[in-house]
Design a protein around this motif. Structure first.
Motif, PDB file in Angstrom:
ATOM      1  N   GLN A 114       0.818  -1.217   0.000  1.00  0.00           N
ATOM      2  CA  GLN A 114       0.000   0.000   0.000  1.00  0.00           C
ATOM      3  C   GLN A 114       0.852   1.267   0.000  1.00  0.00           C
ATOM      4  O   GLN A 114       0.431   2.304  -0.528  1.00  0.00           O
ATOM      5  N   GLN A 115       2.043   1.216   0.572  1.00  0.00           N
ATOM      6  CA  GLN A 115       2.905   2.394   0.628  1.00  0.00           C
ATOM      7  C   GLN A 115       3.563   2.718  -0.714  1.00  0.00           C
ATOM      8  O   GLN A 115       4.085   3.812  -0.889  1.00  0.00           O
ATOM      9  N   GLY A 116       3.586   1.763  -1.629  1.00  0.00           N
ATOM     10  CA  GLY A 116       4.139   2.063  -2.943  1.00  0.00           C
ATOM     11  C   GLY A 116       5.511   1.447  -3.155  1.00  0.00           C
ATOM     12  O   GLY A 116       6.097   0.810  -2.263  1.00  0.00           O
ATOM     13  N   PRO A 117       6.102   1.660  -4.347  1.00  0.00           N
ATOM     14  CA  PRO A 117       7.371   1.022  -4.698  1.00  0.00           C
ATOM     15  C   PRO A 117       8.533   1.377  -3.773  1.00  0.00           C
ATOM     16  O   PRO A 117       9.420   0.570  -3.543  1.00  0.00           O
ATOM     17  N   GLY A 118       8.582   2.595  -3.242  1.00  0.00           N
ATOM     18  CA  GLY A 118       9.714   2.982  -2.421  1.00  0.00           C
ATOM     19  C   GLY A 118       9.692   2.460  -1.012  1.00  0.00           C
ATOM     20  O   GLY A 118      10.660   2.671  -0.254  1.00  0.00           O
ATOM     21  N   ALA A 119       8.634   1.784  -0.612  1.00  0.00           N
ATOM     22  CA  ALA A 119       8.517   1.320   0.773  1.00  0.00           C
ATOM     23  C   ALA A 119       9.569   0.281   1.109  1.00  0.00           C
ATOM     24  O   ALA A 119      10.130   0.279   2.210  1.00  0.00           O
ATOM     25  N   TRP A 120       9.865  -0.605   0.193  1.00  0.00           N
ATOM     26  CA  TRP A 120      10.861  -1.642   0.456  1.00  0.00           C
ATOM     27  C   TRP A 120      12.250  -1.058   0.690  1.00  0.00           C
ATOM     28  O   TRP A 120      13.072  -1.632   1.394  1.00  0.00           O
ATOM     29  N   GLN A 121      12.518   0.106   0.129  1.00  0.00           N
ATOM     30  CA  GLN A 121      13.849   0.698   0.274  1.00  0.00           C
ATOM     31  C   GLN A 121      13.984   1.516   1.551  1.00  0.00           C
ATOM     32  O   GLN A 121      15.056   1.561   2.146  1.00  0.00           O
ATOM     33  N   HIS A 122      12.895   2.152   2.001  1.00  0.00           N
ATOM     34  CA  HIS A 122      12.997   3.091   3.123  1.00  0.00           C
ATOM     35  C   HIS A 122      12.382   2.560   4.419  1.00  0.00           C
ATOM     36  O   HIS A 122      12.652   3.121   5.484  1.00  0.00           O
ATOM     37  N   ASP A 123      11.572   1.526   4.359  1.00  0.00           N
ATOM     38  CA  ASP A 123      10.938   1.018   5.575  1.00  0.00           C
ATOM     39  C   ASP A 123      11.927   0.154   6.351  1.00  0.00           C
ATOM     40  O   ASP A 123      12.474  -0.824   5.811  1.00  0.00           O
TER      41      ASP A 123
END
Length: 309
Positions: free
Chosen positions: A51-60
């Motif tokens: 749900q957070q979008g493509p960049g979530a995996w990099q910044h979460d």
């Protein structure tokens, strides 16, 4: 985090570019819903990251902890197949992004099975020297790994069927002689056809069929053993047994040998007289065309058994 994953310097498939900043985190979040060690917790984390979008995996930070946990969880599986733990984590990352994983009854079961299949395909791909996608196909994965012939103590040619030659059966030889093997005219079939035409020509010019067959067969067999026409001509010219068996005068026998093999003088090799009857038939002459050669017809007819000179 397990020490093996922490100490690895080579990370698989570029996953370290995404999660390296989080790989040293060892504490989980206080939110019970983000406890990704359970199936429902993993589903919650994957749904939130989606749900957070493509960049979530990099910044979460939870994503980094999740991947470090996956690398540690599948380290033994990766090692069993000769891979780096982070290569197994990379396979887990790919399947975690799929919607089917989030909707599965057991998300961790889906991830584990996918990682196992990927590890097997990676190992088979390295062994078969092909891509992982090809190694996933059953007709490719069932092949054995390539190896050098010299790698075995027993030479491959001693037992492999590809290097084995068996004797031909009589039925197979008959098929070769008639030129009916796979629809291809073989050299043996061409030679037999030339001999049959020569016998037919002799019969048309007054020779008994049996006498013509025996005469031509004896000339052909002697030529095969002698190796060259010149050697065969000298052997047959001095053959005293054949004229007696065929009831032929010596001069008639020598004339027949010269007709069949041709004149062996070097100056006449390219001429009609130098080629001989058998050579002319092999080169494409027919019985009908040979009947127009008056000199050839005269020599064969004059040498026929029982014919007086």
């Amino acid at each position: 985090m397990c020490a093996e994953v922490r100490d690895r310097s080579v990370l698989g498939r570029g996953v370290h570019l995404v999660f390296r900043r989080f790989s040293d985190m060892t504490t989980l979040t206080a939110d019970p819903a983000d406890d990704f060690t359970t199936g429902e917790g993993l589903r919650h984390v994957l749904t939130r990251l989606h749900q957070q979008g493509p960049g979530a995996w990099q910044h979460d930070p939870i994503a980094g902890q999740l991947m470090a946990h996956a690398a540690c969880k599948y380290a033994a599986l990766a090692r069993r197949h000769g891979l780096d733990p982070w290569e197994a984590a990379s396979a887990a990352f790919e399947v975690m992004r799929m919607a089917s994983t989030r909707r599965a009854n057991d998300p961790w079961g889906v991830v584990t099975r996918a990682v196992q299949i990927t590890c097997i395909a990676e190992e088979r791909g390295q062994g078969l020297l092909c891509s992982t996608n090809k190694a996933r196909r059953p007709h490719i994965s069932e092949l054995h790994d390539p190896e050098r012939i010299s790698d075995r103590e027993t030479p491959l040619s001693d037992y492999h069927p590809a290097f084995r030659v068996t004797d031909r059966h009589e039925d197979d030889r008959d098929d070769d002689l008639t030129g009916e093997v796979a629809g291809v005219v073989t050299p043996q079939a061409t030679a037999r056809a030339a001999i049959a035409d020569a016998v037919q020509l002799f019969v048309l010019l007054g020779w008994p069929k049996m006498a013509a067959q025996v005469t031509i067969d004896r000339v052909c067999e002697t030529t095969e053993r002698a190796g060259t026409r010149a050697n065969a001509y000298e052997i047959l010219r001095h053959d005293k047994q054949a004229p007696i068996l065929l009831d032929l005068p010596a001069d008639s026998w020598k004339a027949v040998v010269r007709v069949l093999l041709g004149n062996t003088q070097a100056a006449l090799q390219a001429s009609t007289a130098g080629r001989g009857l058998l050579m002319r038939l092999l080169l494409g002459d027919t019985v009908q065309s040979l009947l127009h050669d008056d000199e050839l017809v005269f020599q064969i007819a004059l040498a026929a058994p029982g014919r007086k000179g």
